[in-house]
Design a protein around this motif. Structure first.
Motif, PDB file in Angstrom:
ATOM      1  N   LYS A 283     -11.471  13.960 -21.261  1.00 32.93           N
ATOM      2  CA  LYS A 283     -12.607  14.078 -20.333  1.00 32.93           C
ATOM      3  C   LYS A 283     -13.644  12.995 -20.602  1.00 32.93           C
ATOM      4  O   LYS A 283     -14.125  12.331 -19.680  1.00 32.93           O
ATOM      5  CB  LYS A 283     -13.220  15.469 -20.472  1.00 32.93           C
ATOM      6  CG  LYS A 283     -14.372  15.762 -19.551  1.00 32.93           C
ATOM      7  CD  LYS A 283     -14.849  17.188 -19.779  1.00 32.93           C
ATOM      8  CE  LYS A 283     -16.206  17.409 -19.176  1.00 32.93           C
ATOM      9  NZ  LYS A 283     -16.749  18.724 -19.538  1.00 32.93           N
ATOM     10  N   GLN A 284     -13.990  12.793 -21.875  1.00 31.89           N
ATOM     11  CA  GLN A 284     -15.020  11.810 -22.231  1.00 31.89           C
ATOM     12  C   GLN A 284     -14.542  10.372 -22.068  1.00 31.89           C
ATOM     13  O   GLN A 284     -15.339   9.485 -21.758  1.00 31.89           O
ATOM     14  CB  GLN A 284     -15.505  12.049 -23.663  1.00 31.89           C
ATOM     15  CG  GLN A 284     -16.320  13.319 -23.831  1.00 31.89           C
ATOM     16  CD  GLN A 284     -16.839  13.516 -25.236  1.00 31.89           C
ATOM     17  OE1 GLN A 284     -16.981  12.569 -26.009  1.00 31.89           O
ATOM     18  NE2 GLN A 284     -17.127  14.758 -25.595  1.00 31.89           N
TER      19      GLN A 284
ATOM     20  N   THR B 149     -16.255  21.246 -30.447  1.00 28.60           N
ATOM     21  CA  THR B 149     -15.193  20.466 -29.814  1.00 28.60           C
ATOM     22  C   THR B 149     -15.771  19.229 -29.133  1.00 28.60           C
ATOM     23  O   THR B 149     -15.255  18.119 -29.297  1.00 28.60           O
ATOM     24  CB  THR B 149     -14.422  21.332 -28.798  1.00 28.60           C
ATOM     25  OG1 THR B 149     -13.876  22.467 -29.483  1.00 28.60           O
ATOM     26  CG2 THR B 149     -13.300  20.541 -28.140  1.00 28.60           C
ATOM     27  N   GLU B 150     -16.841  19.400 -28.373  1.00 32.35           N
ATOM     28  CA  GLU B 150     -17.463  18.277 -27.669  1.00 32.35           C
ATOM     29  C   GLU B 150     -17.998  17.231 -28.641  1.00 32.35           C
ATOM     30  O   GLU B 150     -17.798  16.027 -28.442  1.00 32.35           O
ATOM     31  CB  GLU B 150     -18.601  18.777 -26.780  1.00 32.35           C
ATOM     32  CG  GLU B 150     -18.131  19.564 -25.590  1.00 32.35           C
ATOM     33  CD  GLU B 150     -19.263  20.207 -24.796  1.00 32.35           C
ATOM     34  OE1 GLU B 150     -19.000  20.623 -23.659  1.00 32.35           O
ATOM     35  OE2 GLU B 150     -20.404  20.307 -25.314  1.00 32.35           O
TER      36      GLU B 150
ATOM     37  N   GLU C 267     -11.034  17.425 -24.369  1.00 30.30           N
ATOM     38  CA  GLU C 267     -12.406  16.908 -24.360  1.00 30.30           C
ATOM     39  C   GLU C 267     -12.430  15.398 -24.560  1.00 30.30           C
ATOM     40  O   GLU C 267     -13.224  14.692 -23.922  1.00 30.30           O
ATOM     41  CB  GLU C 267     -13.265  17.607 -25.413  1.00 30.30           C
ATOM     42  CG  GLU C 267     -14.727  17.230 -25.372  1.00 30.30           C
ATOM     43  CD  GLU C 267     -15.425  17.526 -24.049  1.00 30.30           C
ATOM     44  OE1 GLU C 267     -16.387  16.765 -23.708  1.00 30.30           O
ATOM     45  OE2 GLU C 267     -15.075  18.499 -23.364  1.00 30.30           O
TER      46      GLU C 267
END
Length: 179
Positions: free
Chosen positions: A72-73, A39-40, A69
């Motif tokens: 978040k990034q 996922t990341e 994600e």
């Protein structure tokens, strides 16, 4: 032992289990749930390929970890288009959706508490897999109902003929398996 399909995506190797969706068709199931590393990495690689955006919009449910994600990034908010009406939704928009992996007619819903946020904003639509494009088209219709400006549609995987589309961003393609 279940038949599988090997894939190298975002620098990671995975084996995707095959499942029948009909008597004539199998798919290799790309499932991000529980695979934090995948996922990341997929989020990181998709962000590199996508244009600037203000909001991420994603359908419920398998793409939620990816949207989270990417949010978040990137530091941008994500909004989930739901498959059912929730009590907190303000006058939700209802759009029909049909998916290759879902047998029955479903609907997508987005209330004004979230939908109004994307009005006039640059929206990135994020999904886990784009195959027939029917689910994607329903999410597009939801965003358009709130006058969001769709800058791109993306997914880690383009399945089958979706890999030939010029209007989506993806990392890898996988075939459909006809019997």
């Amino acid at each position: 032992m279940r038949d599988s399909y090997p894939i190298n995506i975002a620098g990671l190797k995975r084996e995707l289990n095959k499942f029948a969706v009909s008597d004539k068709l199998d798919i290799a199931a790309f499932i991000l749930f529980g695979d934090v590393e995948l996922t990341e990495k997929c989020a990181e690689e998709l962000i590199k390929k996508c244009p600037e955006f203000d909001y991420i919009v994603t359908p419920e449910a398998k793409s939620i970890p990816l949207a989270y994600e990417m949010s978040k990034q990137s530091g941008k908010k994500y909004i989930v288009v739901r498959k059912g009406v929730k009590v907190y939704m303000d006058n939700p928009v209802k759009i029909p959706v049909h998916s290759i992996t879902t047998q029955n007619q479903q609907y997508l819903y987005l209330g004004h508490e979230d939908g109004d946020l994307i009005t006039g904003k640059r929206v990135l639509i994020v999904d886990d897999v784009i195959s027939t494009g029917e689910s994607l088209e329903s999410v597009i219709r939801v965003v358009e109902a709130f006058n969001g400006n769709i800058v791109a549609c993306c997914a880690p995987i383009a399945e089958g003929d979706a890999a030939n589309r010029k209007d989506i961003i993806y990392l890898e393609k996988i075939p459909l398996f006809f019997k």
